[in-house]
Design an enzyme around this catalytic site. Structure first.
Site: not given
Ligand SMILES: O=C([O-])CC(=O)C(=O)O
Ligand SMILES: [Mg+2]
Length: 473
Positions: A27, A80, A98, A170-171, A194, A320, A364
């Site tokens: 992670y 992203r 994840k 995610e992202d 996020d 992060n 987090n």
């Molecule tokens: O992944 C992680 O540490 C937390 C998160 O969702 C990000 O920063 O996009």
């Molecule tokens: Mg994320």
């Protein structure tokens, strides 16, 4: 990952047993580095890549996955990745990481987890030029074609794995993330980690902080109390929140670029201010939350100003990986002479100043999403709303004990994170049965026992020969 390929159960057993040591590898921060070098370190495929050229055949692509009982999907389009920007198909490291946490920290069975990357190209020039890049060598597809692919993906997931499959976004890039959340949140079992997961962990930290600052009883919930009780109408609460984006303080009639999207709710009647340091001097906030992936944005000057205006300034550096943190733990404690209540998205070691040691908490979303997902899987929750994330935040804040607070941490220790997931899931499930937003019946009497009974068991130590006994790291 080699261990995961060879011995799945041992891998999860090790991650769970050594959470504090292993989590930074699967992670943040190491997963970020892994994504940046994904083509180079790629050994075996994991998860499914769906490209823009698969349009019209997404269901068939999903059919190729050998497992039929998929319950949780984490999907990214790589635009992203953490604070590292566009990583294209190399973003796959994130869904993989994840989902490892889903199994390690919430006991979702490995075969029920499916990492997916939607490859619509990348605008990252260095990836495009890299001979080892694993994705499509073209710029990102946007607009209708992109939307059609996502729509086909959502429908295909339901057709293949069922309506109750959790789809965690995610992202994604900002504009797609908010848009897609609005579009799908009421029709699918989905959330954006996020946006909602990170907000939830920040709220949990603030709730725990309130206890610490005011010595309030454990069960008090500031946010909830304000909700609908007339104490703090939404408008009043919003007035207390000041936001800064790339163009400076968010104010009404901002000359440069205006104010877009949901930010309008937080636009103040105030003259524009460009620099964050000037905003902090003028507004004098008690809480400073960073989530814009600008490493070092909280300068010594800003941190000192926070300390000048507050007995216990609250500093959250949530971006992060570590290189994008707004400040380090050491900077926060040093500049504020140890008065800061600090949390960060990526882990920092304890810091000692003037003989006193501070243990920063890791704010987090990994404290939140595993428990939310576990609840969704166990009870077949139909749709996931902000109420679920508020419950998760309150549950997490209530798990912070006096000892944690004394050590300077506003989150429970990482070593207890699996227990946190169970407690969060139990709370969400109880609430969801009351609302009737579930599909698993009959309703279990003991919700916690019901959750625990469904979790993946990594504990086969008794059956292991002694060479597998765990050393102390
Ligand atoms: O992944 C992680 O540490 C937390 C998160 O969702 C990000 O920063 O996009
Ligand atoms: Mg994320």
């Amino acid at each position: 990952m080699g261990l995961l390929d060879r011995n799945e159960k041992l891998f999860y057993s090790v991650v769970r047993k050594y959470v504090e040591q292993i989590m930074p590898l699967v992670y943040t921060p190491v997963v970020g580095l892994a994504c940046q070098n994904f083509g180079l370190i790629y050994r075996r495929p994991r998860g499914i890549f769906i490209t823009i050229h698969d349009k019209g055949h997404v269901y068939e692509v999903l059919k190729n996955w050998p497992e039929t009982d998929v319950r949780v999907i984490v999907v990214t389009d790589g635009e992203r990745i953490l604070g590292l920007g566009d990583q294209g198909a190399c973003g796959m490291g994130i869904p993989i990481g994840k989902l490892s946490l889903y199994t390690a920290l919430a006991g979702i069975k490995p075969h029920q987890c499916l990492p997916i990357t939607i490859d619509v190209g990348t605008n990252n020039e260095s990836h495009l030029k890299d001979p080892l890049y694993i994705g499509l060598r073209q710029n990102r597809v946007r607009g209708q074609e992109y939307d059609d692919l996502i729509e086909e993906f959502m429908t295909a997931v339901v057709q293949r794995f069922g309506q109750n499959t959790l789809i965690q976004f995610e992202d994604f890039g900002n504009s797609n993330a908010f848009r897609l959340l609005e579009k799908y949140r009421n029709g699918y079992c989905t959330f954006n980690d996020d946006i909602q997961g990170t907000a939830s962990v920040a709220v949990a930290g603030l709730l725990a902080t309130l206890r610490r600052r005011r010595g309030e009883p454990r069960h008090r919930s500031a946010v909830r109390d304000g909700h609908g009780s007339g104490g703090h109408p939404q408008e009043e609460a919003r007035k207390k929140i000041w936001m800064v984006d790339s163009r400076g303080l968010i104010v009404k009639d901002r000359p440069e670029g205006g104010v877009s999207g949901d930010k309008v709710h937080y636009a103040h009647e105030h003259e524009p201010i460009k620099a964050l340091a000037d905003v902090v001097k003028t507004v004098k906030p008690s809480i400073l939350i960073g989530a814009a992936a600008i490493g070092g944005a909280f300068t010594t000057e800003i941190l000192q100003e926070m300390a000048k205006n507050n007995k216990r300034p609250i500093i959250f550096a949530l971006s992060n990986p570590t290189s994008k943190a707004e400040c380090t733990a050491e900077q926060a404690y040093t500049a504020t002479n140890g008065t800061a209540i600090f949390a960060s998205g990526s882990p920092f070691d304890p810091v000692t100043i003037n003989g006193k040691t501070f243990h920063p908490g890791q704010g987090n979303n990994s404290y939140i999403f595993p428990g939310v997902g576990l609840a969704a899987v166990c009870a077949g929750i139909r749709t996931i709303g902000e109420d679920h994330f508020l419950i998760a935040a309150e549950a997490l804040a209530n798990l912070v004990n006096e000892e944690d607070l004394q050590k300077g941490s506003i989150y429970p220790p990482l070593s207890t994170i699996t227990e946190c997931s169970v407690k969060i899931a139990t709370k969400i499930i109880s609430y969801s049965y009351k609302k009737g937003n579930v599909s698993v019946y009959p309703e279990p009497k003991d919700k916690e026992e019901f959750v625990r009974a469904q979790m993946y068991n990594t504990n086969y130590q008794s059956a292991l020969p002694s060479i597998y006994s765990f050393p102390k790291l």
